[in-house]
Design a protein around this motif. Structure first.
Motif, mmCIF file in Angstrom:
data_model
loop_
_atom_site.group_PDB
_atom_site.id
_atom_site.type_symbol
_atom_site.label_atom_id
_atom_site.label_comp_id
_atom_site.label_asym_id
_atom_site.label_seq_id
_atom_site.Cartn_x
_atom_site.Cartn_y
_atom_site.Cartn_z
ATOM 1 N N MET A 128 7.894 0.072 137.505
ATOM 2 C CA MET A 128 9.625 0.078 137.532
ATOM 3 C C MET A 128 9.983 -1.068 138.132
ATOM 4 N N CYS A 175 20.859 7.198 140.769
ATOM 5 C CA CYS A 175 19.891 7.425 139.638
ATOM 6 C C CYS A 175 18.906 8.585 139.783
ATOM 7 N N ARG A 181 13.652 8.479 140.749
ATOM 8 C CA ARG A 181 13.829 7.272 140.007
ATOM 9 C C ARG A 181 14.234 6.168 141.053
ATOM 10 N N CYS A 192 21.168 2.191 135.713
ATOM 11 C CA CYS A 192 20.001 2.919 136.043
ATOM 12 C C CYS A 192 18.658 2.627 134.877
#
Lengths: 234, 124
Positions: free
Chosen positions: A201, B79, B83, B121
């Motif tokens: 991520m 978000c 996440r 996001c």
């Protein structure tokens, strides 16, 4: 009688000139603060200017920048309080609409319908801007070899850190599993999962940030072209 | 032989050159405070222990603005918890290259800190 009329005219003219002289600097300074991104100072300066000025046109212009400073500071409620009364004025109505739509994403869609052509033109031009990094590629590389996505982004220090941390947690998990230490292996595995997914991520997020930084100047240029109402003061 | 060149090469690879322009710290902190309704600037008990005891002992200073813990709170709100947490871990790993990734820099009492808080996001 004529003498008195001339005297009143003279005094009015003198007072207005003095007022303009004192407040013009406030306005210029307020706009300069806004252009430099010092929004708290800009809001303060422009609010003072609107209170003191004798020039109606300049006062309205200052209100626009005052409200924009507040929007930039995420003070949307205050900004609305400053800018909404101006929407009643026909001359400013369109400008107020564009500014509100620009700064408030929830209004963007509904107001975009009114300014549909310009909003779609802006989006079309922005979508054509060059991106320097591909987030999906960074993510895939990080998934295959932790840290590779960061290296692709040019962030070599974080690439090394990601690789080392992932290696430590993965090897610890495998080793603990071999030693039949189930609970410890599970805890280490969970930590590894978080660090591994975070590494993916993070690399994708960094790609997005790098693209945004790269495009910022061009986006501002396009914004100024498509929405002259949002141009920064010269 | 080539010692200087090798050292220079390592220094070159290890140095982050900031692409960011500077901004005002007061404005940035005000904006961050507003962004999460004043919550991220209030420390929780765990944060207090970490920041006041461990971070000071280890002389660990976060280069990011907002700091990772504040970022986690803001992102979790924006978000979602899962996440947001993963993004915060990713950001923690990227701290060494904060200067390269950040939007702009601020001067925090003589220390440079790098502002990074994407509104979106979106991951892909």
């Amino acid at each position: 009688m004529i003498f008195f009329n001339y005297l009143i005219l003279f005094i009015t003219h003198f007072v207005q000139a003095d007022c303009a002289l004192k407040t013009d600097k406030l306005f210029e300074q307020g706009k300069a603060y806004f252009t430099n991104g010092q929004y708290l100072l800009a809001a303060n300066q422009l609010a003072t200017f609107t209170l003191l000025t004798c020039n109606e046109a300049q006062s309205l212009e200052a209100r626009i920048f005052w409200a924009r400073s507040l929007y930039e500071l995420n003070e949307a409620v205050e900004a609305e309080r400053v800018i909404l009364p101006m929407a009643k004025n026909q001359m400013w109505e369109s400008k107020v609409r564009v500014i509100r739509a620009w700064y408030q994403p929830e209004l963007k869609q509904s107001l975009a319908l009114v300014e549909q052509d310009r909003f779609s033109e802006f989006q079309r031009q922005v979508s054509q801007l060059e991106t320097i990094k591909k987030p999906w590629l960074a993510g895939t590389l990080s998934a295959v070899v932790p840290g590779a996505g960061q290296a692709y982004n040019g962030n070599f220090q974080s690439a090394v850190l990601s690789f080392v941390l992932n290696s430590i947690f993965l090897s610890a998990t495998i080793e603990l599993h071999r030693e039949k230490m189930g609970a410890a292996a599970l805890a280490s595995g969970m930590l590894f999962s978080v660090v591994y997914l975070g590494n993916i991520m993070g690399s994708m997020d960094s790609s997005h940030s790098l693209n945004e930084n790269h495009q910022r100047a061009d986006q501002e240029r396009i914004r100024d072209q498509v929405f002259p109402e949002l141009r920064l003061p010269q | 032989m080539f010692q200087k060149e090798i050292i220079f090469l390592f220094l070159l690879l290890g140095t982050s050159v900031s692409a960011a322009y500077s901004r005002n710290l007061i404005d940035e902190k005000f904006k961050l405070g507003r962004q999460a309704e004043g919550k991220p600037l209030v420390k929780t008990e765990i944060e207090k222990i970490y920041k006041d005891v461990f971070a000071r002992t280890m002389y660990s200073k976060c280069q990011w603005l907002p700091s990772d813990s504040q970022y986690l709170k803001i992102k979790a709100k924006q978000c979602g918890q899962a996440r947001g947490s993963l993004l915060a871990v990713g950001r923690f790993l990227a701290e060494a290259d904060a200067a390269l990734i950040s939007e702009h820099a601020v001067n925090d009492n003589g220390r440079l800190r790098f502002v990074n808080l994407r509104e979106s996001c979106d991951i892909f």
